[in-house]
Design a protein around this motif. Structure first.
Motif, mmCIF file in Angstrom:
data_model
loop_
_atom_site.group_PDB
_atom_site.id
_atom_site.type_symbol
_atom_site.label_atom_id
_atom_site.label_comp_id
_atom_site.label_asym_id
_atom_site.label_seq_id
_atom_site.Cartn_x
_atom_site.Cartn_y
_atom_site.Cartn_z
ATOM 1 N N GLU A 27 0.817 -1.218 0.000
ATOM 2 C CA GLU A 27 0.000 0.000 0.000
ATOM 3 C C GLU A 27 0.851 1.269 0.000
ATOM 4 N N ARG A 28 2.081 1.148 0.434
ATOM 5 C CA ARG A 28 2.944 2.328 0.484
ATOM 6 C C ARG A 28 3.165 2.921 -0.898
ATOM 7 N N TYR A 29 3.096 2.099 -1.941
ATOM 8 C CA TYR A 29 3.297 2.628 -3.289
ATOM 9 C C TYR A 29 2.195 3.619 -3.662
ATOM 10 N N ALA A 30 0.951 3.267 -3.390
ATOM 11 C CA ALA A 30 -0.165 4.175 -3.710
ATOM 12 C C ALA A 30 -0.056 5.476 -2.926
ATOM 13 N N VAL A 31 0.308 5.382 -1.660
ATOM 14 C CA VAL A 31 0.435 6.581 -0.827
ATOM 15 C C VAL A 31 1.588 7.454 -1.325
ATOM 16 N N GLU A 97 -5.692 7.840 -4.841
ATOM 17 C CA GLU A 97 -6.310 8.371 -3.626
ATOM 18 C C GLU A 97 -7.656 7.767 -3.278
ATOM 19 N N TYR A 98 -8.445 7.418 -4.275
ATOM 20 C CA TYR A 98 -9.831 7.041 -3.984
ATOM 21 C C TYR A 98 -10.209 5.630 -4.407
ATOM 22 N N ARG A 99 -9.618 5.129 -5.472
ATOM 23 C CA ARG A 99 -10.072 3.854 -6.024
ATOM 24 C C ARG A 99 -9.335 2.640 -5.486
ATOM 25 N N GLY A 100 -8.296 2.876 -4.725
ATOM 26 C CA GLY A 100 -7.554 1.744 -4.163
ATOM 27 C C GLY A 100 -6.887 0.891 -5.220
ATOM 28 N N SER A 101 -6.489 1.496 -6.315
ATOM 29 C CA SER A 101 -5.831 0.757 -7.389
ATOM 30 C C SER A 101 -4.474 0.244 -6.940
ATOM 31 N N TYR A 102 -4.049 -0.817 -7.590
ATOM 32 C CA TYR A 102 -2.745 -1.392 -7.295
ATOM 33 C C TYR A 102 -1.659 -0.587 -8.012
ATOM 34 N N PHE A 103 -0.619 -0.260 -7.304
ATOM 35 C CA PHE A 103 0.569 0.372 -7.873
ATOM 36 C C PHE A 103 1.782 -0.438 -7.448
ATOM 37 N N SER A 104 2.742 -0.514 -8.331
ATOM 38 C CA SER A 104 3.955 -1.289 -8.066
ATOM 39 C C SER A 104 5.143 -0.370 -7.818
ATOM 40 N N LYS A 105 6.240 -1.003 -7.479
ATOM 41 C CA LYS A 105 7.496 -0.264 -7.309
ATOM 42 C C LYS A 105 7.872 0.429 -8.612
ATOM 43 N N ASP A 107 5.838 1.466 -10.935
ATOM 44 C CA ASP A 107 4.932 2.607 -11.105
ATOM 45 C C ASP A 107 5.445 3.802 -10.315
ATOM 46 N N PHE A 108 5.830 3.552 -9.064
ATOM 47 C CA PHE A 108 6.383 4.628 -8.234
ATOM 48 C C PHE A 108 7.603 5.243 -8.900
ATOM 49 N N GLU A 109 8.509 4.400 -9.351
ATOM 50 C CA GLU A 109 9.752 4.897 -9.943
ATOM 51 C C GLU A 109 9.495 5.724 -11.198
ATOM 52 N N ALA A 110 8.517 5.322 -12.015
ATOM 53 C CA ALA A 110 8.192 6.075 -13.233
ATOM 54 C C ALA A 110 7.615 7.441 -12.885
ATOM 55 N N ILE A 111 6.693 7.485 -11.943
ATOM 56 C CA ILE A 111 6.088 8.763 -11.550
ATOM 57 C C ILE A 111 7.116 9.632 -10.837
ATOM 58 N N LYS A 112 7.990 9.017 -10.090
ATOM 59 C CA LYS A 112 9.057 9.759 -9.403
ATOM 60 C C LYS A 112 9.984 10.426 -10.412
#
Length: 128
Positions: A27-31, A97-105, A107-112
């Protein structure tokens, strides 16, 4: 005031980095991604406030305002494609924030990477 928005954008990134490295929960990825999204929007707000005296009252307006910054030559045309960083952030905002979608490491790295690029560009205008 616009510099305050930019400083807040940097803090959102710092918070995202902390959350990303905190524990093992998926869950930390979505946050962390939600925090990166806020950093991108806040950095854009810093630019629109500095040059146009406005901030987006709706997140959907953020891309439009950035395009206007480029059109009016406040932001160099070489950064015009950064509008896609804003759009990607907006597209992922509700999912994170709202849909509880799954995000991966990854995904985080790309958005970062996008957030880092956007903030590095914005930093040109604030000399920090």
């Amino acid at each position: 005031m616009e510099k305050s928005h930019f400083e807040q954008a940097k803090l959102w990134v710092a918070g995202a980095n902390y959350i990303f490295s905190y524990g093992e929960s998926k869950e930390r990825y979505a946050v962390a991604i939600a925090m990166l999204i806020h950093s991108i929007i806040k950095a854009n707000d810093s630019l629109t406030l500095k040059f146009m005296g406005v901030t987006a009252s709706r997140h959907d307006d953020a891309r439009k305002y950035f395009e206007e910054l480029v059109k009016k030559n406040f932001v160099k045309a070489e950064y015009a494609n950064y509008k896609q960083i804003i759009q990607d952030a907006i597209n992922n905002k509700a999912k994170a924030e709202y849909r509880g979608s799954y995000f991966s490491k990854s995904d985080f790295e790309a958005i970062k990477r996008g957030a880092d690029k956007f903030l590095k560009m914005a930093e040109i205008f604030f000399g920090t």
